[in-house]
Design a protein around this motif. Structure first.
Motif, mmCIF file in Angstrom:
data_model
loop_
_atom_site.group_PDB
_atom_site.id
_atom_site.type_symbol
_atom_site.label_atom_id
_atom_site.label_comp_id
_atom_site.label_asym_id
_atom_site.label_seq_id
_atom_site.Cartn_x
_atom_site.Cartn_y
_atom_site.Cartn_z
ATOM 1 N N PRO A 404 -50.819 2.023 54.359
ATOM 2 C CA PRO A 404 -50.080 2.441 55.558
ATOM 3 C C PRO A 404 -49.879 1.308 56.556
ATOM 4 N N VAL A 405 -50.937 0.518 56.778
ATOM 5 C CA VAL A 405 -50.826 -0.602 57.718
ATOM 6 C C VAL A 405 -49.849 -1.648 57.188
ATOM 7 N N ALA A 406 -49.961 -1.972 55.899
ATOM 8 C CA ALA A 406 -49.062 -2.962 55.296
ATOM 9 C C ALA A 406 -47.619 -2.475 55.334
ATOM 10 N N SER A 407 -47.409 -1.176 55.158
ATOM 11 C CA SER A 407 -46.058 -0.625 55.206
ATOM 12 C C SER A 407 -45.464 -0.744 56.609
ATOM 13 N N LEU A 408 -46.280 -0.477 57.613
ATOM 14 C CA LEU A 408 -45.810 -0.612 58.986
ATOM 15 C C LEU A 408 -45.438 -2.058 59.289
ATOM 16 N N VAL A 409 -46.280 -2.994 58.856
ATOM 17 C CA VAL A 409 -45.978 -4.418 59.062
ATOM 18 C C VAL A 409 -44.687 -4.803 58.331
ATOM 19 N N SER A 410 -44.512 -4.310 57.111
ATOM 20 C CA SER A 410 -43.297 -4.603 56.344
ATOM 21 C C SER A 410 -42.061 -4.050 57.038
ATOM 22 N N ALA A 411 -42.181 -2.821 57.553
ATOM 23 C CA ALA A 411 -41.050 -2.211 58.255
ATOM 24 C C ALA A 411 -40.691 -3.001 59.510
ATOM 25 N N LEU A 412 -41.693 -3.429 60.257
ATOM 26 C CA LEU A 412 -41.430 -4.217 61.475
ATOM 27 C C LEU A 412 -40.801 -5.564 61.107
ATOM 28 N N ALA A 413 -41.250 -6.152 59.985
ATOM 29 C CA ALA A 413 -40.674 -7.430 59.544
ATOM 30 C C ALA A 413 -39.204 -7.261 59.177
ATOM 31 N N LEU A 414 -38.871 -6.186 58.472
ATOM 32 C CA LEU A 414 -37.477 -5.953 58.101
ATOM 33 C C LEU A 414 -36.628 -5.612 59.319
ATOM 34 N N LEU A 415 -37.197 -4.864 60.257
ATOM 35 C CA LEU A 415 -36.473 -4.579 61.501
ATOM 36 C C LEU A 415 -36.168 -5.874 62.242
ATOM 37 N N TRP A 416 -37.157 -6.750 62.321
ATOM 38 C CA TRP A 416 -36.960 -8.055 62.977
ATOM 39 C C TRP A 416 -35.877 -8.870 62.265
ATOM 40 N N VAL A 417 -35.874 -8.851 60.926
ATOM 41 C CA VAL A 417 -34.867 -9.591 60.169
ATOM 42 C C VAL A 417 -33.474 -9.052 60.461
ATOM 43 N N ASN A 418 -33.324 -7.731 60.513
ATOM 44 C CA ASN A 418 -32.024 -7.149 60.833
ATOM 45 C C ASN A 418 -31.544 -7.572 62.211
ATOM 46 N N LEU A 419 -32.434 -7.519 63.182
ATOM 47 C CA LEU A 419 -32.052 -7.932 64.533
ATOM 48 C C LEU A 419 -31.731 -9.420 64.579
ATOM 49 N N LEU A 420 -32.478 -10.214 63.823
ATOM 50 C CA LEU A 420 -32.186 -11.639 63.726
ATOM 51 C C LEU A 420 -30.788 -11.860 63.164
ATOM 52 N N ASN A 421 -30.436 -11.104 62.131
ATOM 53 C CA ASN A 421 -29.101 -11.216 61.536
ATOM 54 C C ASN A 421 -28.010 -10.837 62.526
ATOM 55 N N ILE A 422 -28.211 -9.719 63.214
ATOM 56 C CA ILE A 422 -27.180 -9.197 64.113
ATOM 57 C C ILE A 422 -27.001 -10.071 65.348
ATOM 58 N N LEU A 423 -28.105 -10.534 65.901
ATOM 59 C CA LEU A 423 -28.050 -11.238 67.186
ATOM 60 C C LEU A 423 -27.850 -12.738 67.044
ATOM 61 N N HIS A 424 -28.226 -13.310 65.887
ATOM 62 C CA HIS A 424 -28.191 -14.770 65.779
ATOM 63 C C HIS A 424 -27.438 -15.281 64.553
ATOM 64 N N VAL A 425 -27.800 -14.788 63.363
ATOM 65 C CA VAL A 425 -27.210 -15.346 62.141
ATOM 66 C C VAL A 425 -25.704 -15.142 62.102
ATOM 67 N N ILE A 426 -25.268 -13.891 62.239
ATOM 68 C CA ILE A 426 -23.832 -13.596 62.153
ATOM 69 C C ILE A 426 -23.050 -14.240 63.300
ATOM 70 N N PRO A 427 -23.494 -14.124 64.569
ATOM 71 C CA PRO A 427 -22.750 -14.814 65.650
ATOM 72 C C PRO A 427 -22.645 -16.318 65.442
ATOM 73 N N TRP A 428 -23.701 -16.929 64.874
ATOM 74 C CA TRP A 428 -23.651 -18.368 64.637
ATOM 75 C C TRP A 428 -22.571 -18.719 63.624
ATOM 76 N N TYR A 429 -22.523 -17.964 62.518
ATOM 77 C CA TYR A 429 -21.515 -18.242 61.489
ATOM 78 C C TYR A 429 -20.106 -17.980 62.013
ATOM 79 N N VAL A 430 -19.921 -16.860 62.699
ATOM 80 C CA VAL A 430 -18.582 -16.509 63.201
ATOM 81 C C VAL A 430 -18.107 -17.533 64.215
#
Length: 432
Positions: A404-430
């Motif tokens: 359960p703890v590892a799953s929560l950490v994994s979910a938070l990591a994926l949430l962070w990656v999505n926000l990183l993509n939306i806020l930084h990766v995609i705007p940088w490329y565009v």
């Protein structure tokens, strides 16, 4: 229990009650986030998909592939500008018709929505609804296989909801979410040991959505042989295969009339014009096997735009970490549960079959890339509920009571990656 214990128990009860709704809402919000970050037409092949829909909605019928269906110079120019400021009625957009080889079912449904509303946005949200439905179906598959387990279902749904490439493709104009939806339905029917007739109907509908469902026919044979292990082994496969072909028969006959008997699924004509300009998979070099597999890995997890917006290195670390731990966990589970008799239980045989299904899809992509280099791991997302199940079971085995703890950490990591993509990766490329 002490006061802290009571609070933890209360939070656990709330989480178990509302986790699926939270997963669906989270998936929807992240998908909309990608939609707001990316200019129109920056999902793979969107203009050609939209022109297919328009052809039906405007009464011109199903399009036909031709030598001029793909205008590479115009397309490259538009892609270099990330389609910014381009009107959908621009001739450079409307001339792109190279998705005309695709099966028609999704486009018929999308054309009806487009005709009623006149808006391409409604097609995007139709696909988002399908993607959210896949998140809802996945726990039903897991509970069928592991009815007593409390964590596999929510973890699989959460991983699926937060998968970056799924969030991105959920709001695309194209047939990928529809194919993924039917893939989820097929897995649910197989998990419940459904009748061959229903399996055949689903595969047939899949053939009317996307050509990749042709692989579902040998996959069903593998399911009978590996998972079911009960005679008769070929009778159900014959029933399912025959039913699938009958359901898809109008489309297959139409293709034979247009493209010849050797191309009933319009796979060959689908590469018309592409195979002359794209590289072909080789053993070494820039188009070699190792770069191909790396690009497939990246694009399965999340490569955006027209597959040229590569992940941040920090995101790749998350992807690699989750993948390695899940694979090691799966191997450990199968080895441990195969001892001492060497026989695996039904659920574990299902896992083996799921893994084999992913390898079959990858092998088909390798074969296709020998003629037309397509390092696009997103094509494997048609089995995304199966991927989520493999990851959930692998992580559960690897972490044991810390799951359960590892799953929560994994979910938070994926949430962070999505926000990183939306806020930084995609705007940088565009903005380049």
């Amino acid at each position: 229990l002490d006061p802290m214990g009571h609070r933890i128990a209360a939070i656990t009860r709330i989480a178990r009650r509302w986790w699926l709704l939270a997963a669906i809402l989270g998936h929807g919000l992240l998908a909309i986030g990608y939609l707001t970050a990316m200019p129109e037409f920056n999902w793979p092949d969107e203009p050609a998909h939209l022109n297919y829909i328009r052809s039906i909605a405007e009464g011109r019928g199903l399009p036909v592939m031709a030598d001029d269906s793909w205008a590479p110079e115009s397309l490259d120019r538009l892609k270099s500008r990330h389609f910014e400021g381009i009107d959908p009625s621009n001739p450079e957009i409307t001339q792109l018709t190279y998705e005309a080889h695709q099966p028609p079912l999704f486009y018929l449904l999308a054309a009806l929505l487009f005709h009623l509303t006149g808006s391409a946005a409604v097609v995007r949200f139709f696909n988002l609804l399908l993607s959210c439905t896949v998140v809802a179906i996945t726990p039903a598959i897991v509970r069928t296989l592991w009815p007593e387990d409390k964590w596999f279902a929510p973890v699989a749904a959460g991983l699926l909801a937060l998968h970056p490439m799924r969030c991105f493709m959920a709001v695309s104009i194209g047939n990928d979410p529809a194919a993924e939806f039917l893939g989820a339905v097929l897995l649910l029917v197989l998990a419940r040991r459904g009748r061959p007739l229903w399996v055949g109907i689903i595969i047939g509908l899949g053939l009317l959505i996307k050509g990749v469902f042709l692989l579902a026919i040998p996959l069903y044979a593998g399911w009978i042989w590996i998972v079911k292990r009960k005679p008769p082994r070929f009778g159900p496969w014959v029933v399912a295969s025959t039913t699938a072909v009958l359901v898809a028969a109008p489309w297959l006959i139409r293709n034979i009339l247009h493209y010849g008997g050797a191309d009933a699924m319009a796979i060959g004509v689908g590469a018309l014009g592409f195979d002359e300009l794209r590289p072909q998979l080789a053993v070494t070099g820039e188009a070699g096997m190792l770069p191909f597999l790396l690009l497939c890995f990246q694009s399965w997890w999340g490569t955006f735009g027209w597959m040229e917006m590569l992940p941040d290195p920090r995101a790749l670390t998350v992807y690699l970490g989750l993948s390695i731990v899940a694979i090691l966990g799966l191997v450990k589970r199968l080895v441990d549960r195969g001892r001492p008799s060497g026989l695996l239980q039904y659920q574990d045989r299902f896992l083996v079959w799921l893994g084999g299904g992913h390898l079959l899809l990858l092998a088909a992509l390798v074969v296709y890339s020998l003629f037309d280099f397509q390092a696009q791991g997103r094509y494997l997302l048609v089995l995304s509920p199966g991927s989520a199940i493999l990851f959930a079971v692998g992580l559960g085995t690897a972490f044991g009571r810390w799951f359960p703890v590892a799953s929560l950490v994994s979910a938070l990591a994926l949430l962070w990656v999505n926000l990183l993509n939306i806020l930084h990766v995609i705007p940088w490329y565009v903005g380049r």
